[in-house]
Design a protein around this motif. Structure first.
Motif, PDB file in Angstrom:
ATOM      1  N   MET A   1      30.987  12.966  33.476  1.00 44.40           N
ATOM      2  CA  MET A   1      31.448  13.231  34.822  1.00 44.40           C
ATOM      3  C   MET A   1      31.149  14.679  35.166  1.00 44.40           C
ATOM      4  SD  MET A   1      35.258  12.852  36.448  1.00 44.40           S
ATOM      5  CE  MET A   1      35.894  14.212  35.485  1.00 44.40           C
ATOM      6  N   LYS A   2      30.556  14.947  36.317  1.00 44.04           N
ATOM      7  CA  LYS A   2      30.256  16.301  36.736  1.00 44.04           C
ATOM      8  C   LYS A   2      31.540  17.000  37.165  1.00 44.04           C
ATOM      9  CE  LYS A   2      25.580  15.166  38.284  1.00 44.04           C
ATOM     10  NZ  LYS A   2      24.650  15.105  39.434  1.00 44.04           N
ATOM     11  N   THR A   3      31.780  18.190  36.571  1.00 38.56           N
ATOM     12  CA  THR A   3      33.016  18.904  36.842  1.00 38.56           C
ATOM     13  C   THR A   3      32.839  20.036  37.841  1.00 38.56           C
ATOM     14  OG1 THR A   3      32.602  20.302  34.910  1.00 38.56           O
ATOM     15  CG2 THR A   3      33.984  18.342  34.597  1.00 38.56           C
ATOM     16  N   PHE A   4      31.595  20.402  38.151  1.00 39.49           N
ATOM     17  CA  PHE A   4      31.355  21.474  39.103  1.00 39.49           C
ATOM     18  C   PHE A   4      30.894  20.891  40.441  1.00 39.49           C
ATOM     19  CE2 PHE A   4      31.136  23.530  35.028  1.00 39.49           C
ATOM     20  CZ  PHE A   4      31.808  24.726  35.247  1.00 39.49           C
ATOM     21  N   PHE A   5      31.214  21.607  41.512  1.00 41.90           N
ATOM     22  CA  PHE A   5      30.912  21.117  42.848  1.00 41.90           C
ATOM     23  C   PHE A   5      29.511  21.562  43.265  1.00 41.90           C
ATOM     24  CE2 PHE A   5      30.999  21.157  47.475  1.00 41.90           C
ATOM     25  CZ  PHE A   5      31.598  19.933  47.752  1.00 41.90           C
ATOM     26  N   PHE A   6      28.692  20.574  43.632  1.00 48.27           N
ATOM     27  CA  PHE A   6      27.335  20.830  44.098  1.00 48.27           C
ATOM     28  C   PHE A   6      27.213  20.411  45.563  1.00 48.27           C
ATOM     29  CE2 PHE A   6      26.899  20.177  39.490  1.00 48.27           C
ATOM     30  CZ  PHE A   6      26.281  21.368  39.144  1.00 48.27           C
ATOM     31  N   PRO A   7      26.235  20.955  46.298  1.00 47.14           N
ATOM     32  CA  PRO A   7      26.111  20.619  47.723  1.00 47.14           C
ATOM     33  C   PRO A   7      26.068  19.119  47.990  1.00 47.14           C
ATOM     34  CG  PRO A   7      24.703  22.481  47.206  1.00 47.14           C
ATOM     35  CD  PRO A   7      25.269  21.995  45.890  1.00 47.14           C
ATOM     36  N   GLY A   8      25.417  18.358  47.109  1.00 43.59           N
ATOM     37  CA  GLY A   8      25.328  16.914  47.318  1.00 43.59           C
ATOM     38  C   GLY A   8      26.657  16.194  47.219  1.00 43.59           C
ATOM     39  N   ASN A   9      27.674  16.850  46.621  1.00 44.68           N
ATOM     40  CA  ASN A   9      28.989  16.225  46.497  1.00 44.68           C
ATOM     41  C   ASN A   9      29.756  16.210  47.808  1.00 44.68           C
ATOM     42  OD1 ASN A   9      29.317  17.942  43.353  1.00 44.68           O
ATOM     43  ND2 ASN A   9      28.619  15.852  43.677  1.00 44.68           N
ATOM     44  N   ALA A  10      29.331  17.027  48.771  1.00 49.75           N
ATOM     45  CA  ALA A  10      30.116  17.218  49.997  1.00 49.75           C
ATOM     46  C   ALA A  10      30.274  15.932  50.799  1.00 49.75           C
ATOM     47  CB  ALA A  10      29.479  18.298  50.869  1.00 49.75           C
ATOM     48  N   VAL A  11      29.328  15.015  50.673  1.00 51.88           N
ATOM     49  CA  VAL A  11      29.382  13.800  51.487  1.00 51.88           C
ATOM     50  C   VAL A  11      30.497  12.858  51.054  1.00 51.88           C
ATOM     51  CG1 VAL A  11      26.942  13.891  52.077  1.00 51.88           C
ATOM     52  CG2 VAL A  11      27.646  12.677  50.023  1.00 51.88           C
ATOM     53  N   ARG A  12      31.041  13.049  49.857  1.00 51.83           N
ATOM     54  CA  ARG A  12      32.076  12.132  49.387  1.00 51.83           C
ATOM     55  C   ARG A  12      33.282  12.875  48.815  1.00 51.83           C
ATOM     56  NH1 ARG A  12      28.221  11.511  45.012  1.00 51.83           N
ATOM     57  NH2 ARG A  12      29.115  12.186  43.028  1.00 51.83           N
ATOM     58  N   ASN A  13      33.437  14.129  49.196  1.00 51.32           N
ATOM     59  CA  ASN A  13      34.463  14.943  48.569  1.00 51.32           C
ATOM     60  C   ASN A  13      35.317  15.639  49.616  1.00 51.32           C
ATOM     61  OD1 ASN A  13      35.691  17.137  46.776  1.00 51.32           O
ATOM     62  ND2 ASN A  13      34.425  16.032  45.308  1.00 51.32           N
ATOM     63  N   GLU A  14      36.558  15.859  49.280  1.00 50.37           N
ATOM     64  CA  GLU A  14      37.456  16.605  50.160  1.00 50.37           C
ATOM     65  C   GLU A  14      37.041  18.066  50.260  1.00 50.37           C
ATOM     66  OE1 GLU A  14      40.615  17.585  52.646  1.00 50.37           O
ATOM     67  OE2 GLU A  14      39.799  15.632  52.095  1.00 50.37           O
ATOM     68  N   LEU A  15      36.328  18.561  49.261  1.00 51.23           N
ATOM     69  CA  LEU A  15      35.889  19.952  49.259  1.00 51.23           C
ATOM     70  C   LEU A  15      34.670  20.134  50.149  1.00 51.23           C
ATOM     71  CD1 LEU A  15      36.238  20.646  45.427  1.00 51.23           C
ATOM     72  CD2 LEU A  15      37.934  20.968  47.235  1.00 51.23           C
ATOM     73  N   ASP A  16      34.402  21.380  50.552  1.00 54.18           N
ATOM     74  CA  ASP A  16      33.243  21.652  51.397  1.00 54.18           C
ATOM     75  C   ASP A  16      32.318  22.649  50.704  1.00 54.18           C
ATOM     76  OD1 ASP A  16      34.279  24.253  51.828  1.00 54.18           O
ATOM     77  OD2 ASP A  16      35.414  23.552  53.556  1.00 54.18           O
ATOM     78  N   LEU A  17      31.257  23.063  51.390  1.00 54.72           N
ATOM     79  CA  LEU A  17      30.228  23.896  50.776  1.00 54.72           C
ATOM     80  C   LEU A  17      30.728  25.279  50.386  1.00 54.72           C
ATOM     81  CD1 LEU A  17      27.163  22.939  52.990  1.00 54.72           C
ATOM     82  CD2 LEU A  17      27.739  22.099  50.708  1.00 54.72           C
ATOM     83  N   SER A  18      31.879  25.688  50.879  1.00 52.77           N
ATOM     84  CA  SER A  18      32.395  27.020  50.549  1.00 52.77           C
ATOM     85  C   SER A  18      32.745  27.157  49.072  1.00 52.77           C
ATOM     86  CB  SER A  18      33.624  27.338  51.398  1.00 52.77           C
ATOM     87  OG  SER A  18      34.701  26.472  51.072  1.00 52.77           O
ATOM     88  N   VAL A  19      32.926  26.031  48.367  1.00 51.80           N
ATOM     89  CA  VAL A  19      33.274  26.089  46.941  1.00 51.80           C
ATOM     90  C   VAL A  19      32.106  25.656  46.062  1.00 51.80           C
ATOM     91  CG1 VAL A  19      35.741  25.791  47.338  1.00 51.80           C
ATOM     92  CG2 VAL A  19      34.305  23.781  47.023  1.00 51.80           C
ATOM     93  N   THR A  20      30.897  25.675  46.592  1.00 48.20           N
ATOM     94  CA  THR A  20      29.718  25.303  45.817  1.00 48.20           C
ATOM     95  C   THR A  20      29.636  26.138  44.537  1.00 48.20           C
ATOM     96  OG1 THR A  20      28.479  24.664  47.786  1.00 48.20           O
ATOM     97  CG2 THR A  20      27.203  25.176  45.817  1.00 48.20           C
ATOM     98  N   GLY A  21      29.460  25.464  43.419  1.00 52.88           N
ATOM     99  CA  GLY A  21      29.363  26.136  42.129  1.00 52.88           C
ATOM    100  C   GLY A  21      30.683  26.317  41.420  1.00 52.88           C
ATOM    101  N   ALA A  22      31.780  26.060  42.102  1.00 58.66           N
ATOM    102  CA  ALA A  22      33.101  26.208  41.497  1.00 58.66           C
ATOM    103  C   ALA A  22      33.488  24.939  40.739  1.00 58.66           C
ATOM    104  CB  ALA A  22      34.153  26.505  42.566  1.00 58.66           C
ATOM    105  N   HIS A  23      34.380  25.081  39.793  1.00 59.26           N
ATOM    106  CA  HIS A  23      34.929  23.918  39.112  1.00 59.26           C
ATOM    107  C   HIS A  23      35.746  23.112  40.124  1.00 59.26           C
ATOM    108  CE1 HIS A  23      37.222  21.470  36.269  1.00 59.26           C
ATOM    109  NE2 HIS A  23      36.336  21.805  35.354  1.00 59.26           N
TER     110      HIS A  23
END
Length: 251
Positions: A1-23
């Protein structure tokens, strides 16, 4: 399971691009604090069942034991086993979700102390129900991927929208559990939700309830162990890490 946030995750995640690269755990903590500054959020960065120290894992398990509800959305058997064992031992309700390979659909389930079977028993009943349907299960070669093939060999893939649908249903189950600890608007505790006309499903959004039989004993059954000792015993009985994929496929 990927634990870090990547730009491609934004389409299905509550998080946005401001946390790119963060756990993701820390990103979600900041998201929650932005929504409700007064909220108290503890974020732990570790892999359940991974190569963590016994003290660190014991601390994580102790933190889990204090939660009102435990949620497993990893689809990873070792994580499920550890969370389910803690839920059973500490008499905590548990909700879990899984997205099936190939865009077929997914599963949501809950286990409430003294009202449902223990999580391990519930999972066994769900697996048995699936087998009893007499329809071949479409599984990926790699249990951590969402890709699969239809009966005619056509490639199939679970897309971000599929993940979102199952996540939303699981969230609704959690909210209902917290709002109605002694009752529920959901008559059964497990559902398989179709997102295509594959496997059991006649059409998209075909939903099949699974009525679980309350079995298994909730709570401590022997003299309580400290969290560190509990983790060491649990880890000793889990399959070796190199066998994880084989176990996942068998499950």
């Amino acid at each position: 399971m990927k634990t870090f946030f990547f730009p491609g995750n934004a389409v299905r995640n509550e998080l946005d691009l401001s946390v790119t690269g963060a756990h993701k755990a820390f990103g979600l903590r900041e998201r929650l604090k932005n929504l409700a500054p007064e909220v108290d959020v503890a974020a732990l960065r570790m892999t359940l069942g991974g190569q963590e120290s016994a003290d660190s894992m014991a601390g994580a398990l102790e933190a889990l034991s204090e939660c009102d509800v435990l949620i497993d959305a990893t689809g990873e058997p070792t994580a499920f086993n550890m969370i389910a064992s803690m839920a059973t031992r500490k008499r905590k309700p548990m909700v879990w979700a899984q997205v099936f390979a190939g865009g077929i659909g997914g599963l949501i389930a809950r286990a409430r102390p003294d009202m449902d079977p223990t999580p391990h028993m519930a999972r066994a009943q769900i697996d048995r129900w699936c087998e009893d349907q007499g329809v071949a299960w479409i599984k990926p070669d790699d249990p951590e991927r969402y890709a699969g093939q239809g009966a005619d060999g056509t490639p199939m893939l679970a897309v971000d929208a599929d993940v979102g649908v199952i996540a939303a249903h699981a969230s609704r189950l959690v909210i209902d559990l917290l709002a109605r600890p002694d009752g529920s608007i959901f008559p059964v505790s497990a559902y398989v939700i179709g997102l295509s006309s594959e496997w059991l499903f006649d059409q998209p959004f075909d939903t099949r309830p699974i009525d679980l039989i309350p079995v298994g004993e909730w709570g401590e059954t022997i003299e309580p162990l400290d969290e560190k000792s509990f983790f060491e015993i649990l880890k000793a009985h889990l399959p070796p890490e190199e066998d994880a994929d084989a176990v996942a496929v068998a499950d």
